[in-house]
Design an enzyme around this catalytic site. Structure first.
Site, PDB file in Angstrom:
ATOM      1  CG  HIS A  18      -1.882  -1.072   1.348  1.00  0.00           C
ATOM      2  ND1 HIS A  18      -2.022  -1.825   2.494  1.00  0.00           N
ATOM      3  CD2 HIS A  18      -2.771  -1.570   0.458  1.00  0.00           C
ATOM      4  CE1 HIS A  18      -2.962  -2.733   2.300  1.00  0.00           C
ATOM      5  NE2 HIS A  18      -3.427  -2.595   1.069  1.00  0.00           N
ATOM      6  CE  LYS A  42     -12.237  -7.956   5.231  1.00  0.00           C
ATOM      7  NZ  LYS A  42     -11.705  -7.278   4.056  1.00  0.00           N
ATOM      8  NE  ARG A  91      -2.188  -8.493  -3.531  1.00  0.00           N
ATOM      9  CZ  ARG A  91      -2.662  -9.468  -2.772  1.00  0.00           C
ATOM     10  NH1 ARG A  91      -1.885 -10.105  -1.952  1.00  0.00           N
ATOM     11  NH2 ARG A  91      -3.934  -9.801  -2.842  1.00  0.00           N
ATOM     12  CB  SER A 128      -4.100  -6.974   4.674  1.00  0.00           C
ATOM     13  OG  SER A 128      -3.701  -5.688   4.266  1.00  0.00           O
TER      14      SER A 128
END
Length: 149
Positions: A18, A42, A91, A128
Site C-alpha cells: 500500500h 467483516k 498484485r 494484509s
C-alpha cells in the site's frame, strides 16, 4: 489543476505494498485520500481507530495524504469528497480481474474512472491477510509494513 485520488480499502493492516502504491501515485496526483471502509460484517484484526492512527502516523509529514473512514459506497464517497479518480493496486491476475469488474461498475454507476497501478515485483506476495496470519503465529512482520517515522 491538481487531481485528487481516492484510495479505499480495509487496510488491516496497511502494508508496504500500500505504501509503495501511494508513493508512486503522489508523482501524478496532488492529493490522495486514504479511505478505510467500515464493513460491520467483516471481522478485522485491528480496530478502525488503530488503522486510522497508524496510517496518519505514517503520513504525518506528507500534507498531500489524508486519512478517513467511511461506510457508504466508495463511488458515493468519491463524489462527496470531489475525487477525480479512484486509485487501486493489483498484485496478480486474480486481483486484476476483480479490480477490472469494480472499475467497470464504478464507471457505470457514477462515471468515476479508476487508475490501477501494478504492484512492484518485490511486493506482489504481500497481502494484509498474509500479514495477519504471521501476526497470529507471532512471526516478525517488520519487513512487510511501513516504518513509522
Amino acid at each position: 489543476m491538481e487531481k485528487k485520488a481516492l484510495f479505499s480499502g480495509t487496510f488491516d493492516p496497511f502494508t508496504i505494498g500500500h505504501y509503495s502504491l501511494i508513493k508512486r501515485a503522489l508523482h501524478f496526483t496532488g492529493e490522495i485520500v486514504i479511505a478505510i471502509g467500515v464493513n460491520y460484517e467483516k471481522k478485522t484484526f485491528y480496530s478502525l481507530e488503530e488503522r486510522i492512527h497508524t496510517i496518519q502516523q505514517i503520513y504525518a509529514k506528507e500534507q498531500r495524504v489524508k486519512v478517513m473512514s467511511y461506510d457508504i459506497l466508495t463511488v458515493d464517497l468519491a463524489k462527496e469528497i470531489k475525487a477525480d479518480f479512484l486509485l487501486r493496486g493489483v498484485r496478480n491476475i486474480y486481483d486484476f480481474e476483480y479490480e477490472k469488474n469494480l472499475a467497470d461498475i464504478n464507471r457505470k454507476l457514477a462515471n468515476m474512472e479508476t487508475i490501477i497501478l501494478i504492484s512492484e515485483p518485490e511486493y506482489e506476495h504481500v497481502s494484509s491477510s498474509l500479514i495477519r496470519e504471521l501476526i497470529y503465529y507471532k512471526k516478525d512482520i517488520s519487513h512487510l509494513i511501513p516504518i513509522i517515522k
